[in-house]
Design a protein around this motif. Structure first.
Motif, short mmCIF file in Angstrom:
data_model
loop_
_atom_site.label_atom_id
_atom_site.label_comp_id
_atom_site.label_asym_id
_atom_site.label_seq_id
_atom_site.Cartn_x
_atom_site.Cartn_y
_atom_site.Cartn_z
N THR A 1 43.25 41.76 26.95
CA THR A 1 43.09 42.19 28.25
C THR A 1 42.28 42.02 29.95
OG1 THR A 1 43.87 44.01 27.47
CG2 THR A 1 44.13 44.50 29.49
N CYS B 1 41.88 41.41 33.96
CA CYS B 1 42.02 41.68 35.16
C CYS B 1 42.07 40.58 36.38
CB CYS B 1 39.94 42.35 35.27
SG CYS B 1 40.42 43.50 37.35
N ASP B 2 43.93 41.54 36.42
CA ASP B 2 43.79 39.58 37.51
C ASP B 2 43.58 39.95 39.19
OD1 ASP B 2 45.92 41.90 37.97
OD2 ASP B 2 47.56 40.54 37.17
N GLU C 1 43.37 36.40 39.13
CA GLU C 1 44.45 35.72 38.35
C GLU C 1 43.47 34.22 37.86
OE1 GLU C 1 47.31 36.04 41.57
OE2 GLU C 1 45.15 35.92 42.90
N ALA D 1 42.47 34.72 34.41
CA ALA D 1 43.34 34.94 33.30
C ALA D 1 44.99 33.41 33.37
CB ALA D 1 44.74 36.01 34.23
N GLU E 1 45.43 32.57 29.26
CA GLU E 1 46.43 32.40 28.18
C GLU E 1 46.69 31.14 28.61
OE1 GLU E 1 48.04 35.77 31.65
OE2 GLU E 1 48.27 33.54 32.31
N THR F 1 47.29 37.73 24.82
CA THR F 1 46.61 37.63 26.01
C THR F 1 47.97 38.80 26.90
OG1 THR F 1 47.58 35.78 27.20
CG2 THR F 1 45.28 35.81 26.49
N ARG G 1 47.86 40.85 31.34
CA ARG G 1 47.19 40.88 32.48
C ARG G 1 47.63 42.40 32.87
NH1 ARG G 1 47.36 36.44 36.65
NH2 ARG G 1 48.03 34.39 35.43
#
Length: 131
Positions: A6, A8-9, A27, A30, A34, A45, A47
């Motif tokens: 998980t 954090c974006d 971001e 992420a 991904e 994955t 977000r």
């Protein structure tokens, strides 16, 4: 068993505002995580907007059902960090308990562990506790 990363974006490193970058550091991380996990059947994955670890950004949670779960932070968003996170998640997926021996940790996750959470009690344990 599948391990979830998980990410954090919404994380922003201390220099984000002054940098003029439009994309938040979370971001960027992420997207890289991904991409690194795209071909891994045992790692998924997702977000989330805020893991509430702002002083430790960039943050990820490594989670698996009935396993120890971990929060990691203080990452610089880059390919090496993303690959280390995914490699650790794959080791977590292989582990029955979620615990991975330190000697097996990818170098890129060492020093990034923030918290460890025990697995939630099994439903039968919850029922016994309620009686």
């Amino acid at each position: 068993m599948t391990t979830w990363i998980t990410i954090c974006d919404t994380c922003k490193l201390d220099d984000w505002e002054a940098s003029g970058r439009e994309q938040k550091d979370g971001e960027v991380l992420a997207e890289l995580v991904e991409a690194a996990a795209a071909d891994r059947a045992d790692v998924q994955t997702r977000r989330v907007s805020c893991l509430m670890g702002c002083s430790h950004g960039c943050n990820v949670a490594i989670q698996g059902r009935d396993k120890l779960n971990y929060t990691l932070g203080r990452f610089e968003p880059g390919v090496e960090a993303a690959e280390a996170i995914v490699d650790y998640a794959a080791l977590h997926a292989e582990s029955a308990s979620g615990q991975v021996p330190f000697r097996q940790w990818p170098q890129g996750v060492k020093g990034h562990f923030v918290t460890r959470h025990p697995p939630l009690p099994k439903p039968e344990v919850e029922a016994e506790a309620a009686e």
